[in-house]
Design an enzyme around this catalytic site. Sequence first.
Site, PDB file in Angstrom:
ATOM      1  N   TYR A 231    -107.312 -47.141 -70.153  1.00 26.21           N
ATOM      2  CA  TYR A 231    -108.466 -47.621 -69.375  1.00 26.21           C
ATOM      3  C   TYR A 231    -109.544 -46.541 -69.293  1.00 26.21           C
ATOM      4  O   TYR A 231    -110.711 -46.775 -69.606  1.00 26.21           O
ATOM      5  CB  TYR A 231    -107.985 -48.002 -67.978  1.00 26.21           C
ATOM      6  CG  TYR A 231    -109.033 -48.641 -67.105  1.00 26.21           C
ATOM      7  CD1 TYR A 231    -109.604 -49.864 -67.440  1.00 26.21           C
ATOM      8  CD2 TYR A 231    -109.442 -48.021 -65.925  1.00 26.21           C
ATOM      9  CE1 TYR A 231    -110.555 -50.462 -66.628  1.00 26.21           C
ATOM     10  CE2 TYR A 231    -110.386 -48.617 -65.100  1.00 26.21           C
ATOM     11  CZ  TYR A 231    -110.939 -49.838 -65.460  1.00 26.21           C
ATOM     12  OH  TYR A 231    -111.885 -50.426 -64.654  1.00 26.21           O
TER      13      TYR A 231
HETATM   14  N1  LIG Z   1    -111.500 -54.072 -59.607  1.00 23.87           N
HETATM   15  C1  LIG Z   1    -111.818 -52.785 -59.560  1.00 23.87           C
HETATM   16  O1  LIG Z   1    -111.431 -52.051 -58.641  1.00 23.87           O
HETATM   17  C2  LIG Z   1    -112.708 -52.194 -60.631  1.00 23.87           C
HETATM   18  C3  LIG Z   1    -113.138 -50.864 -60.491  1.00 23.87           C
HETATM   19  C4  LIG Z   1    -113.973 -50.315 -61.450  1.00 23.87           C
HETATM   20  C5  LIG Z   1    -114.386 -51.095 -62.529  1.00 23.87           C
HETATM   21  N2  LIG Z   1    -113.957 -52.390 -62.645  1.00 23.87           N
HETATM   22  C6  LIG Z   1    -114.431 -53.170 -63.804  1.00 23.87           C
HETATM   23  O2  LIG Z   1    -114.971 -54.393 -63.373  1.00 23.87           O
HETATM   24  C7  LIG Z   1    -114.926 -55.324 -64.459  1.00 23.87           C
HETATM   25  C8  LIG Z   1    -114.422 -56.666 -63.931  1.00 23.87           C
HETATM   26  O3  LIG Z   1    -113.073 -56.519 -63.551  1.00 23.87           O
HETATM   27  P1  LIG Z   1    -112.468 -57.223 -62.250  1.00 23.87           P
HETATM   28  O4  LIG Z   1    -112.046 -56.153 -61.355  1.00 23.87           O
HETATM   29  O5  LIG Z   1    -113.375 -58.291 -61.760  1.00 23.87           O
HETATM   30  O6  LIG Z   1    -111.099 -57.860 -62.843  1.00 23.87           O
HETATM   31  P2  LIG Z   1    -110.740 -59.335 -63.277  1.00 23.87           P
HETATM   32  O7  LIG Z   1    -110.888 -60.281 -62.139  1.00 23.87           O
HETATM   33  O8  LIG Z   1    -109.433 -59.251 -63.971  1.00 23.87           O
HETATM   34  O9  LIG Z   1    -111.884 -59.717 -64.326  1.00 23.87           O
HETATM   35  C9  LIG Z   1    -111.864 -59.261 -65.640  1.00 23.87           C
HETATM   36  C10 LIG Z   1    -112.648 -60.272 -66.459  1.00 23.87           C
HETATM   37  O10 LIG Z   1    -112.745 -59.816 -67.804  1.00 23.87           O
HETATM   38  C11 LIG Z   1    -112.448 -60.927 -68.627  1.00 23.87           C
HETATM   39  N3  LIG Z   1    -111.989 -60.532 -69.946  1.00 23.87           N
HETATM   40  C12 LIG Z   1    -110.918 -59.767 -70.281  1.00 23.87           C
HETATM   41  N4  LIG Z   1    -110.830 -59.679 -71.615  1.00 23.87           N
HETATM   42  C13 LIG Z   1    -111.876 -60.372 -72.134  1.00 23.87           C
HETATM   43  C14 LIG Z   1    -112.338 -60.651 -73.439  1.00 23.87           C
HETATM   44  N5  LIG Z   1    -111.689 -60.208 -74.515  1.00 23.87           N
HETATM   45  N6  LIG Z   1    -113.463 -61.395 -73.594  1.00 23.87           N
HETATM   46  C15 LIG Z   1    -114.113 -61.865 -72.525  1.00 23.87           C
HETATM   47  N7  LIG Z   1    -113.721 -61.668 -71.257  1.00 23.87           N
HETATM   48  C16 LIG Z   1    -112.615 -60.930 -71.073  1.00 23.87           C
HETATM   49  C17 LIG Z   1    -111.373 -61.688 -67.866  1.00 23.87           C
HETATM   50  O11 LIG Z   1    -111.243 -62.973 -68.383  1.00 23.87           O
HETATM   51  P3  LIG Z   1    -109.835 -63.751 -68.380  1.00 23.87           P
HETATM   52  O12 LIG Z   1    -109.761 -64.449 -67.081  1.00 23.87           O
HETATM   53  O13 LIG Z   1    -109.915 -64.657 -69.542  1.00 23.87           O
HETATM   54  O14 LIG Z   1    -108.732 -62.711 -68.496  1.00 23.87           O
HETATM   55  C18 LIG Z   1    -111.967 -61.645 -66.477  1.00 23.87           C
HETATM   56  O15 LIG Z   1    -112.929 -62.652 -66.306  1.00 23.87           O
HETATM   57  C19 LIG Z   1    -114.041 -54.692 -65.527  1.00 23.87           C
HETATM   58  O16 LIG Z   1    -114.855 -54.159 -66.550  1.00 23.87           O
HETATM   59  C20 LIG Z   1    -113.334 -53.565 -64.772  1.00 23.87           C
HETATM   60  O17 LIG Z   1    -112.965 -52.516 -65.622  1.00 23.87           O
HETATM   61  C21 LIG Z   1    -113.131 -52.956 -61.727  1.00 23.87           C
END
Ligand SMILES: NC(=O)c1ccc[n+]([C@@H]2O[C@H](COP(=O)([O-])OP(=O)(O)OC[C@H]3O[C@@H](n4cnc5c(N)ncnc54)[C@H](OP(=O)(O)O)[C@@H]3O)[C@@H](O)[C@H]2O)c1
Length: 249
Positions: free
Chosen positions: A166
């Site tokens: 990651y």
């Molecule tokens: N949550 C945190 O604490 C945190 C902190 C820092 C950064 N982030 C970043 O925030 C972003 C969103 O994450 P989240 O926390 O909201 O988690 P999440 O709810 O798991 O969302 C991740 C999203 O990415 C999509 N995805 C994964 N692989 C993909 C692909 N190959 N093509 C298109 N879409 C894809 C997933 O779709 P599916 O439903 O199809 O899997 C889902 O909609 C990410 O980049 C993550 O690294 C999160």
Amino acid sequence: MTTSRKVAVITGSHKGLGLAIACKLAQQDDIWVIITSRKEADCQATEQRLKAEGIEVDCHQLDVTDPNSVNDFMDWVTSAYGRVDILVNNAGVNPSQVAEEASILTAKAETMLDTFNTNAIGALRMCQAVIPLMKQRGYGRIVNVSTEMASLQQIPQDFYPPAPAYRMSKVGLNAMTTMLAKELKDTNILVNNYSPGWMKTDIGGEDAPYTTDEGAETAIYLATLLDGASQGGFFAEMRKFGGAVVLPW
Ligand SMILES: NC(=O)c1ccc[n+]([C@@H]2O[C@H](COP(=O)([O-])OP(=O)(O)OC[C@H]3O[C@@H](n4cnc5c(N)ncnc54)[C@H](OP(=O)(O)O)[C@@H]3O)[C@@H](O)[C@H]2O)c1
């Protein structure tokens, strides 16, 4: 369908942070939002749910790791709207639950490659696809969703969880942002990175202190920057500092 509004595409936006960003952008009068998901049924269900809440968006299938899916999406958006003004590269995976990810010494190449393919190369695929359209109209805002865990200056101090795939993939995303910003420096296409903070999502888990609405705040700021504003920055979540603050790379 045509629109005089700016067209915003958010990758991975049927749930989590992407959905919060999509909803906030959709509430701005001059922006028309396209939500996307790997499974067509997911974004269609979200589109219908939002419609029932009075939020109008369009939706389309998009898997950022699949060049055919990116091409199909671009063909559709070009013929339907002829423009993409805002791109939020939100799609991301974090395989930190995999036991090998507990140390850089055990991290597996396959996991690294899959994670890079989504978090870094997927975002690059989308940038390469939309920037020609943005150049045609002389306007673009690109927001790359990164994490403080990928700040090279912070990794030695903040080493939990190790999450090597990651962190390294997001370091790649950060590098992409600076390279794009350099190439686009004399254009009105502004590319920036930000860290949304630790949020309650499928990636963040239930113990996270912040909501996706809080995490979305800086994305909205960067997606709606005025002409001549910041290019190639790595921003912290605005909530933490009460305003826009850049992080060390
Ligand atoms: N949550 C945190 O604490 C945190 C902190 C820092 C950064 N982030 C970043 O925030 C972003 C969103 O994450 P989240 O926390 O909201 O988690 P999440 O709810 O798991 O969302 C991740 C999203 O990415 C999509 N995805 C994964 N692989 C993909 C692909 N190959 N093509 C298109 N879409 C894809 C997933 O779709 P599916 O439903 O199809 O899997 C889902 O909609 C990410 O980049 C993550 O690294 C999160």
